[in-house]
Enzyme design. Structure first.
Site, short mmCIF file in Angstrom:
data_model
loop_
_atom_site.label_atom_id
_atom_site.label_comp_id
_atom_site.label_asym_id
_atom_site.label_seq_id
_atom_site.Cartn_x
_atom_site.Cartn_y
_atom_site.Cartn_z
N GLU A 135 1.10 -1.45 0.34
CA GLU A 135 -0.41 -0.08 0.66
C GLU A 135 0.95 1.02 0.08
O GLU A 135 1.04 2.37 -0.38
CB GLU A 135 -0.84 0.24 1.06
CG GLU A 135 -2.44 -0.57 1.46
CD GLU A 135 -1.52 -2.73 1.87
OE1 GLU A 135 -0.06 -2.43 2.33
OE2 GLU A 135 -2.27 -3.74 2.04
N PHE A 190 -11.54 -8.42 12.93
CA PHE A 190 -10.74 -8.26 13.08
C PHE A 190 -9.94 -7.08 11.49
O PHE A 190 -11.00 -7.17 11.08
CB PHE A 190 -10.52 -9.40 11.82
CG PHE A 190 -9.77 -10.23 10.92
CD1 PHE A 190 -8.40 -10.47 11.00
CD2 PHE A 190 -10.26 -10.12 9.38
CE1 PHE A 190 -7.35 -10.70 10.38
CE2 PHE A 190 -8.92 -10.07 8.64
CZ PHE A 190 -7.57 -10.57 9.11
N GLN A 191 -8.59 -6.72 11.33
CA GLN A 191 -8.20 -5.80 11.19
C GLN A 191 -9.20 -4.50 10.73
O GLN A 191 -10.18 -3.80 10.00
CB GLN A 191 -8.67 -5.94 9.08
CG GLN A 191 -7.58 -6.72 8.51
CD GLN A 191 -7.55 -7.37 7.31
OE1 GLN A 191 -8.21 -6.94 6.85
NE2 GLN A 191 -6.22 -8.17 6.83
#
Lengths: 90, 583
Positions: B68, B130-131
């Site tokens: 990213e 999650f995340q």
């Protein structure tokens, strides 16, 4: 120091973040919604710093997209005057 | 009765309203803003957007990067050379946090970028799902503005505001965080309206005539006026105005790192590059001028050196669009709150025609000292080892100063800034304020995709190259014909130079054992060559420039090659040194 701003999420964080970066000591603060329009709000600070630093952080705070205006005055009178007015409205 | 029922049923069966998903709304908004290419990396929380992209592949080009950080740097490179907004996509959690370095880089270098991140479902916000990372608070100090969208109906408004904010006033990065439910939610068709104003946001100050007159008065009475041109000239498209102003008033122009290309370097009024490794004359004469005009620059500490020793004799005029920059570092005698283009246009009308021949000549006298002490040796070294300066000097000559040159951070960056003779605006792309190693390779990809017909050369050190080397995969997959020139000294060269000069040559963790860079490039199907001898350099550079495809050239340079002149840390600009100080 008094700020008028849009009452969006994170606005207060943005404002505090600028003061933190400049190591400006916050003695007191009061944040509030506008009594007639919840989409607007404001913050009143009592800060311990120099006049020069107030000018610098005011310019940085005015750059924030949601901040409408910033005004400041030496001494603690403005803080107590404004905060009492807001408490009275509530 | 039957007839009545039928009529009622007909009324109920009115045409159905077409609904579309939030993810598709996002893509349509991006297209309405003129986006044609974006850089990204998919993941769980952004999957609805990637699913929608599958159907828009013929309308929107998406470049799959390898990290990213590469996406946001590529978006920066795209924005810097094109003047358009760069767009990057990432998923939640680590996908979003990997954008942070690029966002910080874009903020300090005023680069218009819009990053879009996926986020967990709205009902999971704040639950450590999650995340799930608080992307808004994480990116708050590194964005000009950010916003979280939890309902599809708010996507269009958020995109419109994001593009408006990124591109107006002092430009900068914006992030939109969209929860997965908002991406999936179906809502009615919509009309996209571009944002043209925000109640509390005043991006362009109204030019004050009184400020212009005060500045003009100082300029008209000056004997040794001096313009320091920054990136604000490029961002406002004021190169023509600056040339005209300089020619009318006879005022010499020096450039900051990000301002390189804002004023042609072959112009007789151009007097050099400023800063820690800038030219001798442009630094020394900062402390000799009587009126100093900072134009679209922010008196960065790399330009001023020790502020207490900076231009104390001069009256300072500061021209900038950002009020927070005025009197931030240097106290001004006068200022103009405006973009460089508007300010120069107004000033030109108030300033008298003049010549400052002797003053400009004083720069040339100092240039002779720099040539004798530094440049002559660097261009014609007596040692066998290749020097960085001779490589860049030859690259500049071979491309006639007309290539887009993207640099990383370190010695090679300073050498390129000194010796590449940038002729045109928006051809120098580098990480200025943040000093982000790993910037150049992905930024060069973005620059090449923005301006495909221009030669794009990424000049990188061996340290920074390995920070985003995985983007060679992106270059291979999309056949992006960037040229990669690595100046390899097997050291983190700039840190080593400081260790040599200020830490008694204690080379603490700066020497690098490097891999076979040629083999790595070849593994990505990129033509590659390594040069170690001076007699091979010209041909190798030419081969790289002539290549129709991407090309990797490693040039092995002297291990202890230093960059001079140098304003040592804590010294004033007048104390610039030209060689290693004798003890």
């Amino acid at each position: 120091m008094e700020l008028a701003a849009d009452n969006n999420f994170s606005v207060l964080n943005r404002i505090i973040n600028i003061l933190n970066r400049r190591r400006v000591r916050i003695k007191k603060l009061m944040a509030h919604e506008n009594e007639t329009d919840f989409r607007k709000g404001g913050v009143i600070f009592l800060l311990h710093t120099t006049e020069d630093m107030i000018e610098k952080v005011s310019n940085q705070l005015e750059k924030l997209i949601e901040v409408e205006n910033v005004r400041s005055r030496e001494g603690s009178d403005l803080y107590f005057e404004l905060s009492e007015r807001i408490v009275d409205v509530d | 009765m039957d007839a009545l029922l039928t009529k009622t049923e007909e009324k109920v069966a009115a045409p159905t309203i077409k609904k579309i998903k939030g993810s598709e709304i996002l893509l349509r908004c991006l297209m309405a803003e003129g986006v044609d290419v974006m850089f990204g990396y998919p993941g769980g929380a952004i999957m609805p957007v990637y699913d929608a992209l599958y159907s828009y592949a013929d309308k929107l080009t998406h470049i799959l990067v390898r990290h990213e950080q590469g996406a946001v740097h590529a978006a920066q490179g795209y924005a810097r050379v094109s003047g358009k907004i760069g767009v990057a996509l990432a998923t939640s959690g680590p996908g979003a946090t990997n954008l942070v370095t690029g966002l910080a880089d874009a903020l300090i270098d005023s680069t218009p970028v819009v990053c879009i991140t996926g986020q967990v479902f709205a009902h999971l916000l704040g639950t450590d799902a999650f995340q799930e990372i608080d992307v808004i608070n994480t990116t708050l100090p590194v964005t000009k503005w950010n916003v979280q969208v939890t309902e599809a109906k708010d996507i269009a408004d958020a995109v419109a505001k994001a593009f408006y904010i990124a591109k107006t006033g002092r430009q900068g990065p914006v992030l939109i965080d969209i929860t997965k439910n908002a991406q999936n939610e179906l809502i009615e068709e919509f009309e996209y309206e571009k944002c043209e104003s925000i109640r509390t946001y005043k991006p362009k100050p109204t030019l004050q005539l009184s400020q212009v007159e005060a500045a003009a008065k100082l300029i008209n009475s000056a004997k040794r006026p001096y313009i320091l041109a920054g990136q604000g000239v490029l961002l406002s498209g004021a190169t023509k105005e600056l040339i005209e102003f300089s020619e009318k008033t006879g005022i010499p122009v020096a450039s900051t790192l990000l301002g390189l290309g804002a004023f042609p370097q072959d112009h007789p009024n151009y007097v050099g590059y400023l800063g820690m490794h800038g030219n001798y004359s442009s630094n020394v004469n900062t402390n000799e001028c009587d009126v100093l005009i900072g134009l679209g620059m922010r008196f960065d500490d790399r330009v001023t050196g020790n502020v207490s020793k900076y231009a104390k004799q001069a009256k300072i005029i500061h021209i900038d669009i950002d009020k927070a920059e005025i009197n931030k570092i240097i106290k001004t005698e006068a200022f103009i709150l405006a973009d460089a283009k508007d300010a120069l246009t107004a000033l030109a009308a108030k300033c008298e025609a003049n010549k400052h021949t002797e003053w400009i000549d004083s720069f040339h006298q100092l240039d002779k000292i720099e040539y004798e002490k530094v440049i002559q040796h660097e261009f014609s070294p007596t040692s066998k080892e290749l020097m960085m300066a001779e490589v860049i000097h030859r690259l500049s000559n071979k491309t006639n100063g007309e290539a887009i040159v993207v640099t990383d951070v370190g010695q090679h960056q300073m050498v390129t800034s000194r010796y590449y003779k940038f002729k045109n605006p928006r051809t120098n792309v580098t990480s200025g304020g943040a000093g982000t190693m790993g910037f150049a390779l992905p930024a060069a990809m973005g620059a090449k995709l923005a301006i495909p017909h221009k030669q794009v050369v990424a000049v990188i050190g061996d340290g920074g190259y390995q920070m985003t080397i995985q983007e060679l995969g992106t270059i291979m997959q999309y056949n992006i014909p960037v040229k990669i020139l690595v100046l390899n000294n097997n050291f983190l060269g700039m840190v080593r130079q400081w260790q040599q000069l200020f830490h008694e040559k204690r080379y603490s963790f700066t020497e690098m054992q490097n891999p076979n860079f040629v083999k790595i490039a070849e593994a990505y199907n990129i033509n590659a060559k390594k040069v170690e001898k001076r007699e091979e350099l010209d041909a190798a550079l030419q081969e790289m420039l002539d290549s129709k495809t991407s090309y990797f050239l490693e040039v092995v340079v002297g291990k202890e090659d230093n960059v001079f002149p140098m304003v040592p840390a804590g010294a004033g600009v007048g104390e610039v040194i030209l060689e290693i100080p004798k003890k």
